[in-house]
Scaffold this active site. Structure first.
Site, PDB file in Angstrom:
ATOM      1  N   LYS A 117       0.787  -1.583  -0.015  1.00  0.00           N
ATOM      2  CA  LYS A 117      -0.098  -0.307   0.173  1.00  0.00           C
ATOM      3  C   LYS A 117       0.479   1.509   0.482  1.00  0.00           C
ATOM      4  CE  LYS A 117      -3.323   2.240   3.073  1.00  0.00           C
ATOM      5  NZ  LYS A 117      -2.365   3.671   2.948  1.00  0.00           N
ATOM      6  N   LYS A 164       7.834   1.193   1.636  1.00  0.00           N
ATOM      7  CA  LYS A 164       8.116   0.181   0.132  1.00  0.00           C
ATOM      8  C   LYS A 164       9.455   0.869   0.335  1.00  0.00           C
ATOM      9  CE  LYS A 164       4.987   0.808  -2.688  1.00  0.00           C
ATOM     10  NZ  LYS A 164       3.904   1.875  -1.692  1.00  0.00           N
ATOM     11  N   LYS A 210       5.878   9.528  -8.088  1.00  0.00           N
ATOM     12  CA  LYS A 210       6.280  10.692  -7.017  1.00  0.00           C
ATOM     13  C   LYS A 210       7.323  10.464  -6.713  1.00  0.00           C
ATOM     14  CE  LYS A 210       5.446   8.815  -2.264  1.00  0.00           C
ATOM     15  NZ  LYS A 210       4.777   7.823  -2.966  1.00  0.00           N
ATOM     16  N   ASP A 231      -0.940  -0.216  -5.131  1.00  0.00           N
ATOM     17  CA  ASP A 231      -2.846   0.280  -4.712  1.00  0.00           C
ATOM     18  C   ASP A 231      -3.521  -0.371  -6.056  1.00  0.00           C
ATOM     19  OD1 ASP A 231      -2.941   1.663  -2.166  1.00  0.00           O
ATOM     20  OD2 ASP A 231      -1.819   2.930  -2.861  1.00  0.00           O
TER      21      ASP A 231
END
Ligand code: ADP
Ligand code: SF4
Ligand code: MG
Length: 254
Positions: A9, A14, A40, A127
């Protein structure tokens, strides 16, 4: 070459864990490449001391084509080759275009022959909003998947979706689930909850990482905790997880 995809998630840790594992595996004497797949584009920031890695999709949007590895690969801590796919507007997903384009460019420019990574770690947004999140599992891009999760419901929900994606490709022998890494959020009964979840989905917990403020301390210096102070308990724990991953992978270093 062993290719491992790290899923989980958003915000679960991560990139933190992928980078710390990359750093640890490189300290064991292996060549490592880390590919961040997240709009990102911050997967590798703690491996490059904050130096920006130009995301492949952004480079292509500006220049149309990419003909040199130097434009998209930055050598970070201990020679780790750092790549960011970048991607579309956060939240929309790109149905895998970012990661496929990146894989194709790395192939075309012979990145694997040039950097000769023993291990490639993909840090993938897991996600369900991301239409392409199963992409590294398909087409043989990843040999193994590691899912990072806490004991929180939404994190386990994402982990379960990832497990289902792996299962849906199982017949074709794409990636296999290597196990879960518990990244603790310190909720009640967390270890039990995650062990139980692992049992239910038929896998194992291959790492248990406590919350530790040293991770954020070194993050402020754009370093992994493993680079920042390898002697800390937290660094030793992560290095041990990395050593187990390496041992099981059966890859010999140069
Ligand atoms: P993701 O890549 O899954 O979106 P990040 O790796 O960016 O998540 O982690 C989000 C934030 O959580 C980071 O600021 C990181 O320092 C922090 N964090 C992750 N794991 C831990 C931990 N075990 N202890 C303390 N902080 C952590
Ligand atoms: Fe983002 Fe998914 Fe595209 Fe990767 S494949 S850039 S995670 S939308
Ligand atoms: Mg991340």
């Amino acid at each position: 070459m062993k290719k491992i995809a790290i899923y989980g998630k958003g915000g679960i840790g991560k990139s933190t864990i992928a980078s710390a594992l990359s750093a640890s595996i490189s300290l064991l004497g292996y060549r490592v490449m880390q590919i961040g797949c997240d709009p990102k584009a911050d997967s590798t920031i703690n491996l490059t001391h904050g130096l920006t890695v130009t995301p492949v999709m952004n480079y292509l949007a500006r220049n149309g084509i990419c003909s040199s590895l130097e434009a998209i690969v930055v050598e970070g801590f201990n020679g780790i080759a750092c790549v960011e796919t970048g991607g579309p507007t956060p939240g929309l997903g790109c149905a895998g275009r970012g990661i496929i384009t990146t894989f194709n460019i790395l192939d075309d420019l012979n990145a694997y022959e040039i950097y000769k990574p023993d291990f490639v770690l993909y840090d993938v947004l897991g996600d369900v909003v991301c239409g392409g999140f199963a992409m590294p599992i398909r087409h043989g891009y990843a040999d193994e998947v590691i899912i990072v999760t806490s004991g929180e419901k939404m994190s386990l929900f994402a982990a379960n979706n990832i497990k289902n994606a792996i299962d849906s490709f199982a017949e074709r022998k794409y990636a296999r689930l290597r196990g879960l890494i518990l990244n603790r959020r310190n909720i009640d009964g967390e270890e039990h909850i995650v062990q139980e979840f692992a049992r239910e989905i038929g896998t194992k917990v291959i790492g248990d990482i406590p919350r530790d403020s040293n991770i954020q301390l070194y993050e402020q210096q754009n370093k992994t905790v493993v680079e920042g102070d390898p002697n800390l308990d937290i660094s030793q724990m992560i290095m041990k997880i990395a050593a187990n991953i390496v041992n099981d992978a059966g890859v010999s270093n140069a």
